[in-house]
Design a protein around this motif. Sequence first.
Motif, PDB file in Angstrom:
ATOM      1  N   TYR A  60       9.781   0.270   5.125  1.00 29.61           N
ATOM      2  CA  TYR A  60       8.581   1.055   5.428  1.00 29.61           C
ATOM      3  C   TYR A  60       7.770   1.297   4.154  1.00 29.61           C
ATOM      4  CZ  TYR A  60       6.171   5.558   6.166  1.00 29.61           C
ATOM      5  OH  TYR A  60       5.269   6.576   6.204  1.00 29.61           O
ATOM      6  N   SER A  61       8.450   1.748   3.109  1.00 33.49           N
ATOM      7  CA  SER A  61       7.739   2.032   1.867  1.00 33.49           C
ATOM      8  C   SER A  61       7.163   0.762   1.261  1.00 33.49           C
ATOM      9  CB  SER A  61       8.665   2.694   0.858  1.00 33.49           C
ATOM     10  OG  SER A  61       9.092   3.915   1.385  1.00 33.49           O
ATOM     11  N   LEU A  62       7.923  -0.323   1.403  1.00 31.45           N
ATOM     12  CA  LEU A  62       7.443  -1.596   0.866  1.00 31.45           C
ATOM     13  C   LEU A  62       6.122  -1.965   1.536  1.00 31.45           C
ATOM     14  CD1 LEU A  62       8.265  -3.874  -1.073  1.00 31.45           C
ATOM     15  CD2 LEU A  62       9.127  -5.104   0.930  1.00 31.45           C
ATOM     16  N   ILE A  63       6.071  -1.806   2.862  1.00 33.93           N
ATOM     17  CA  ILE A  63       4.842  -2.125   3.593  1.00 33.93           C
ATOM     18  C   ILE A  63       3.686  -1.264   3.086  1.00 33.93           C
ATOM     19  CG2 ILE A  63       3.721  -2.077   5.855  1.00 33.93           C
ATOM     20  CD1 ILE A  63       6.443  -2.719   7.075  1.00 33.93           C
ATOM     21  N   LEU A  64       3.963   0.037   2.886  1.00 32.34           N
ATOM     22  CA  LEU A  64       2.902   0.927   2.398  1.00 32.34           C
ATOM     23  C   LEU A  64       2.414   0.476   1.028  1.00 32.34           C
ATOM     24  CD1 LEU A  64       3.915   4.566   3.379  1.00 32.34           C
ATOM     25  CD2 LEU A  64       2.496   2.919   4.573  1.00 32.34           C
ATOM     26  N   VAL A  65       3.368   0.153   0.148  1.00 28.20           N
ATOM     27  CA  VAL A  65       2.969  -0.233  -1.206  1.00 28.20           C
ATOM     28  C   VAL A  65       2.182  -1.538  -1.168  1.00 28.20           C
ATOM     29  CG1 VAL A  65       3.829  -0.963  -3.457  1.00 28.20           C
ATOM     30  CG2 VAL A  65       4.836   1.019  -2.321  1.00 28.20           C
ATOM     31  N   ILE A  66       2.664  -2.505  -0.353  1.00 27.81           N
ATOM     32  CA  ILE A  66       1.928  -3.779  -0.259  1.00 27.81           C
ATOM     33  C   ILE A  66       0.510  -3.519   0.242  1.00 27.81           C
ATOM     34  CG2 ILE A  66       1.770  -5.951   1.010  1.00 27.81           C
ATOM     35  CD1 ILE A  66       4.804  -6.124   0.877  1.00 27.81           C
ATOM     36  N   GLY A  67       0.401  -2.643   1.236  1.00 30.56           N
ATOM     37  CA  GLY A  67      -0.924  -2.307   1.764  1.00 30.56           C
ATOM     38  C   GLY A  67      -1.800  -1.724   0.677  1.00 30.56           C
ATOM     39  N   ALA A  68      -1.247  -0.804  -0.103  1.00 31.79           N
ATOM     40  CA  ALA A  68      -2.032  -0.150  -1.151  1.00 31.79           C
ATOM     41  C   ALA A  68      -2.460  -1.169  -2.202  1.00 31.79           C
ATOM     42  CB  ALA A  68      -1.217   0.974  -1.792  1.00 31.79           C
ATOM     43  N   VAL A  69      -1.516  -2.048  -2.593  1.00 30.63           N
ATOM     44  CA  VAL A  69      -1.844  -3.050  -3.615  1.00 30.63           C
ATOM     45  C   VAL A  69      -2.921  -3.986  -3.090  1.00 30.63           C
ATOM     46  CG1 VAL A  69      -0.966  -5.039  -4.897  1.00 30.63           C
ATOM     47  CG2 VAL A  69       0.367  -2.919  -4.776  1.00 30.63           C
ATOM     48  N   PHE A  70      -2.784  -4.373  -1.826  1.00 30.28           N
ATOM     49  CA  PHE A  70      -3.767  -5.268  -1.231  1.00 30.28           C
ATOM     50  C   PHE A  70      -5.157  -4.618  -1.277  1.00 30.28           C
ATOM     51  CE2 PHE A  70      -6.210  -6.646   2.491  1.00 30.28           C
ATOM     52  CZ  PHE A  70      -6.289  -7.996   2.207  1.00 30.28           C
ATOM     53  N   ALA A  71      -5.203  -3.354  -0.846  1.00 34.38           N
ATOM     54  CA  ALA A  71      -6.486  -2.647  -0.838  1.00 34.38           C
ATOM     55  C   ALA A  71      -7.035  -2.562  -2.254  1.00 34.38           C
ATOM     56  CB  ALA A  71      -6.313  -1.255  -0.255  1.00 34.38           C
ATOM     57  N   TYR A  72      -6.142  -2.351  -3.212  1.00 33.51           N
ATOM     58  CA  TYR A  72      -6.575  -2.230  -4.598  1.00 33.51           C
ATOM     59  C   TYR A  72      -7.176  -3.538  -5.110  1.00 33.51           C
ATOM     60  CZ  TYR A  72      -6.385  -1.397  -9.579  1.00 33.51           C
ATOM     61  OH  TYR A  72      -6.730  -1.256 -10.899  1.00 33.51           O
ATOM     62  N   VAL A  73      -6.473  -4.641  -4.794  1.00 29.33           N
ATOM     63  CA  VAL A  73      -6.963  -5.942  -5.259  1.00 29.33           C
ATOM     64  C   VAL A  73      -8.311  -6.252  -4.623  1.00 29.33           C
ATOM     65  CG1 VAL A  73      -6.504  -8.424  -5.202  1.00 29.33           C
ATOM     66  CG2 VAL A  73      -4.656  -6.811  -5.708  1.00 29.33           C
ATOM     67  N   GLN A  74      -8.419  -5.936  -3.328  1.00 25.37           N
ATOM     68  CA  GLN A  74      -9.659  -6.239  -2.601  1.00 25.37           C
ATOM     69  C   GLN A  74     -10.823  -5.363  -3.047  1.00 25.37           C
ATOM     70  OE1 GLN A  74     -10.610  -7.953   0.645  1.00 25.37           O
ATOM     71  NE2 GLN A  74      -9.268  -9.463  -0.298  1.00 25.37           N
ATOM     72  N   TYR A  75     -10.546  -4.068  -3.124  1.00 24.01           N
ATOM     73  CA  TYR A  75     -11.665  -3.118  -3.253  1.00 24.01           C
ATOM     74  C   TYR A  75     -11.630  -2.280  -4.521  1.00 24.01           C
ATOM     75  CZ  TYR A  75     -11.814  -4.329   1.668  1.00 24.01           C
ATOM     76  OH  TYR A  75     -11.864  -5.030   2.835  1.00 24.01           O
ATOM     77  N   GLY A  76     -10.642  -2.556  -5.391  1.00 19.45           N
ATOM     78  CA  GLY A  76     -10.475  -1.750  -6.594  1.00 19.45           C
ATOM     79  C   GLY A  76     -11.758  -1.602  -7.399  1.00 19.45           C
ATOM     80  N   ASP A  98     -13.408   4.710  -7.960  1.00 20.22           N
ATOM     81  CA  ASP A  98     -13.281   5.376  -9.248  1.00 20.22           C
ATOM     82  C   ASP A  98     -11.819   5.784  -9.436  1.00 20.22           C
ATOM     83  OD1 ASP A  98     -12.811   7.731  -7.885  1.00 20.22           O
ATOM     84  OD2 ASP A  98     -14.877   8.427  -8.047  1.00 20.22           O
ATOM     85  N   VAL A  99     -11.545   6.369 -10.581  1.00 21.53           N
ATOM     86  CA  VAL A  99     -10.149   6.609 -10.938  1.00 21.53           C
ATOM     87  C   VAL A  99      -9.459   7.551  -9.939  1.00 21.53           C
ATOM     88  CG1 VAL A  99     -10.875   8.399 -12.534  1.00 21.53           C
ATOM     89  CG2 VAL A  99      -8.610   7.406 -12.776  1.00 21.53           C
ATOM     90  N   TYR A 100     -10.240   8.486  -9.373  1.00 21.50           N
ATOM     91  CA  TYR A 100      -9.650   9.412  -8.406  1.00 21.50           C
ATOM     92  C   TYR A 100      -9.270   8.679  -7.121  1.00 21.50           C
ATOM     93  CZ  TYR A 100     -11.708  12.754 -11.568  1.00 21.50           C
ATOM     94  OH  TYR A 100     -12.044  13.450 -12.693  1.00 21.50           O
ATOM     95  N   GLU A 101     -10.190   7.817  -6.693  1.00 17.19           N
ATOM     96  CA  GLU A 101      -9.906   7.094  -5.453  1.00 17.19           C
ATOM     97  C   GLU A 101      -8.696   6.185  -5.612  1.00 17.19           C
ATOM     98  OE1 GLU A 101     -14.405   7.118  -3.642  1.00 17.19           O
ATOM     99  OE2 GLU A 101     -13.888   5.729  -5.231  1.00 17.19           O
ATOM    100  N   LYS A 102      -8.577   5.598  -6.810  1.00 13.96           N
ATOM    101  CA  LYS A 102      -7.402   4.754  -7.042  1.00 13.96           C
ATOM    102  C   LYS A 102      -6.124   5.591  -6.983  1.00 13.96           C
ATOM    103  CE  LYS A 102      -9.892   1.419  -9.795  1.00 13.96           C
ATOM    104  NZ  LYS A 102     -10.359   1.116 -11.142  1.00 13.96           N
ATOM    105  N   SER A 103      -6.185   6.775  -7.612  1.00 16.90           N
ATOM    106  CA  SER A 103      -4.952   7.577  -7.593  1.00 16.90           C
ATOM    107  C   SER A 103      -4.671   8.099  -6.183  1.00 16.90           C
ATOM    108  CB  SER A 103      -5.019   8.715  -8.609  1.00 16.90           C
ATOM    109  OG  SER A 103      -6.195   9.447  -8.429  1.00 16.90           O
ATOM    110  N   PHE A 104      -5.726   8.371  -5.407  1.00 15.86           N
ATOM    111  CA  PHE A 104      -5.492   8.787  -4.020  1.00 15.86           C
ATOM    112  C   PHE A 104      -4.858   7.656  -3.220  1.00 15.86           C
ATOM    113  CE2 PHE A 104      -9.080  12.176  -3.834  1.00 15.86           C
ATOM    114  CZ  PHE A 104      -8.335  12.950  -4.704  1.00 15.86           C
ATOM    115  N   LEU A 105      -5.299   6.437  -3.479  1.00 17.72           N
ATOM    116  CA  LEU A 105      -4.765   5.290  -2.732  1.00 17.72           C
ATOM    117  C   LEU A 105      -3.255   5.198  -2.931  1.00 17.72           C
ATOM    118  CD1 LEU A 105      -5.213   2.672  -1.118  1.00 17.72           C
ATOM    119  CD2 LEU A 105      -5.621   1.520  -3.289  1.00 17.72           C
TER     120      LEU A 105
END
Lengths: 381, 657
Positions: free
Chosen positions: A24-40, A44-51
């Motif tokens: 479950y956590s792996l899926i969440l982290v992959i999702g977050a990384v994917f979103a980061y790569v796509q939309y990073g 801004d720095v706050y949004e990244k830390s919220f992600l």
Amino acid sequence: MNTAILDDVPVPLLKRLSWQDWLYSLILVIGAVFAYVQYGNYMDVYEKSFLFGAAAVFSWLGWQWKPLRMLVIGVGAISLFAISLYDADLGRANQAFLLKYLISSQSAVMWMNVLFVLAMLIYWFAMFTRSEFAGKFASSMTWAAVLMGLVGLMVRWYESYLIAPEVGHIPISNLYEVFILFCLITALLYLYYEQRYNTRQLGGFVLLVVSAAVGFILWYTFDRQAHEIQPLVPALQSYWMKIHVPANFVGYGAFSLAAMVALAYLLAERGILATKLPALDTLDDVMYKAIAVGFAFFTIATILGAMWAAEAWGGYWSWDPKETWALIVWLNYAAWLHLRMVKGLRGPILAWWSLVGLLVTTFAFLGVNMFLSGLHSYGAL
Amino acid sequence: MKPAITTSKQFYELLSSMRFAVSLLTVIGIASIIGTVLKQNEPYANYIIQFGQFWFDFFEMLGLYDVYHSAWFLLILLFLVISTSLCIYRNSPLMLSELRTYRETATEKSLRAFSHKHAYQSVHSFDDTCQNLQQFLTLRGFRFKTVRHADGGELIAAKAGSYQRLGYIFTHAAIVIICVGGLLDGNVPFKVQELLGYKKVETLDIPESEVPAVSRLSIANLSFRANMTLPEGTSSDVAFQRMRDGYLVQELPFRIELKDFRIEHYATGQPKSFESDLLIIDPELKEPLAHTISVNHPLIYKGVAIYQSDFQDGGTKLKLNVWGLFSTQSKPLEVDGTIFKKAKLGEGDDALTLEFNDFRMFNILNLTGDGKGKPQNVGPNVTFKVRDTQGQAKEYVNYMQPLLLSGRPYFVSGMRETQQEDFRYLRIPADEDFTIDGFMRLRTTLFDESQHAEIARRFAKVAFGERSSGDLTQQKFEASVVQLLDAFAKGGYTRVADMIEKSVPEAEREKAAQTYLKIVNGAAFEAYNLSRERSGKQAESPNEENQQFLQESLNAISDLYFYGAPFYLQLTQYEHREASGLQLTKSPGKNLVYSGSVLLVLGIFAMIYIRERRIWLLVKPQTNEVLFAMSANRKNRDLDVEYERYKAQLDKVLRTR
Ligand code: HEM
């Protein structure tokens, strides 16, 4: 060594985790990384830390309370599917069959509304007939309602970007959206306690407030067209909103839950439904736990609000009516906790008090926007 | 005998009691509610209108117009700080000793008096039993102390979650810290200086440079929250603190210049961002510091935070057409105006002063009839007052472009006599070219008595048609049309109604009114065509379009008599200049408030989620009997549940080999 000593020894959290938890956590982290790569690039720095913060927080919550894992994954999957159906065209919400009838944001929210009301009716039915099966069914309906509501919000988030990229924003910015949030949080809190205390009998009571909120959403949608996505006024364009509002609604949701449990308490205490409801001290305990959680989150929310105000209005405290009523709500529950913890007070007085507390809270939440004017003008009806 | 309790001791007891603190909190709660119900810091004139002089004075005495800064409110806060501090002072030693102690002095007798207790017979040896029990406790997160009793028995006194006690200290210290920070940032220093007569609120509307020193606060002022309105291209080094019915001038250690102010809009017209390009001019800087601020993104310089708070007009230049509404002049007069400046119209007793108050380039209105459609931008408007020589003024708001109401375009002007009223609107229909000219043409023709005969002649010709011969009936008819037109030109439908009332017996009035209306309409149509011909346009035959225009024009003409001004101002051109509203704050207490907040959250979580529990296990020699007792400083269900669990587990530990 005596092995009996080891029986039921509390195990540290990380050692308790199963492979499902890790997956479950792996899926969440992959999702977050994917979103980061796509939309990073757009964050801004706050949004990244919220992600990444969100990935961590939902991991932890899912580990603590297992059913949440399925919910999170389900919401993610369905939302992504819905987004793929849009094909970047807002008009598809009324054309694609699945979107139109099921998972466009508007339809999903309607399903949430319907499911909540049905769940409430079934809960009542289950309580009167003492039907285990019906009770379980009502719980499932509530889960389904939460699922649809969350999908509705997620898809709405996406839809706002389809209107225009500059319009896009998290859907917790106006009264319509936060009412949905309120329903979801209250229901989730309830489901947690339902499982913790094994008390399905309270569902009908708690879903009473949720259904009232559903009624408001319906009126607001059909009479005021409030479901239309509006762009954010400048004061709301802030990362603070993303944490201040949810924290506030955990508070409101928990206080509402406590008030409904208090209602059950008062009825049971008078012998009404007493045989069908949980024991009085269980009710008392749920009420206390809910208010404690609500108080903690409401404190955080008020502090976050002050920090936001310092950035948006030029002062952390302006005695704006909304702020002031937040303080009154806070003082009210602080007094409640004092009486219980310091004076050891229990029973009907505290139950009455938390019912009245709901009135105060409702006024702070709705009444201020309706009757008093101030800087929090976005919430006007 | 008890020692006598002195008064000061009693006072100390009272101040540090929870009852007193809770009473203070209740008063704060109630006072706060008053402050939310009664709008704070309004101009005093509004309160006088609302309450009347007597109650106004009374409420002012109570400080209700600025509750949160009134002396008594601040005093209560001060008492809260004192009371809570004393409470901490009084309770902390106890809390800290509770945190440390294991309560290892408990006796068998006292343990047997516990509500949560159980006795076992251990199957292990005395030493094994003690060892097992200690391991049992350690594994469950308890820390303990052992005491060997004189009879050879061993008492294990254990505890967990003692840090809950810190929660009390943290939360209550946090309340004190937050209040101190808040009082620091409140205007306490000013209040004191005002009481001592060193400072005074300025109530006169005079230029900043003339404000005397008693109403000025120097740059040494510790904390303030003040406003500055800067038109584009200007600079200033003072800000204004509004206070009660006046203001104070706050001097700044630097100068701020506004280079440019921008509003960006979404496609729908709602504002998307407010931004100001600022220049900070400070002799200590080698060159001015350029910075752009926007909502949620302030600039902090020398401890002063500069926020984008609002905006207003900065003196927009206007060009306007003045259409005389009762003159027969067919061309408007042209005047220039500037927002916040005045202009004069006319001479002598009839002279009127125009005071231009506001210009807005964007106006988002919802014009759909049922209010369910989308709001949209309807373009610029100008707000102004018209003041006569007696000083009486009416306020107007005029929209530059015609607004679409129920699908038809109108020039709209709102009028009100006092600030409290809503605007009442005059709607002038736009002609087929979307201009106001068609209406003005028609109006001049109708109001021009020299044209009435011609209009009546034409109308009679149409009315009598084939039979038209210029005979006596026709002449009489023409004369009555002229009479009617004269009446209409002097006072619209109201005047016509008066005329009917005077000359027609009551029974026939309704019928007469209908006839008269028909005549006015018919004559007006001739006037319409006449006015078209005079400006070189084609005459038209009646159709739905021009009939509607005519009807609305006649309604508007009738409304002119209630419009209150003898002219209509039409905005034709503007040169927009904006002013940015900045808020400047210095709040040294902020850091205190924030650290107090952190402490508060930590404390609340500690108090709620750390549960202090104590376990005593007394192992008696020889018999190997074990006495188990448990308590928590909060008696609730969690204790019962945990006690039952440990009871069962201990049973297993002590009775399995
Ligand atoms: C402002 C003046 C206040 C005073 C004089 C005061 C006084 C007290 C006193 C005497 C206790 C008893 C401590 C004990 O014996 O356990 C107490 C406990 C407590 N106070 Fe306050 N209090 C104040 C404000 C607050 C506020 C605003 C809060 C809100 C968070 C608060 C939260 C608590 C809690 C939760 C406890 C229970 C502590 C425990 O049993 O461990 N207090 N307070």
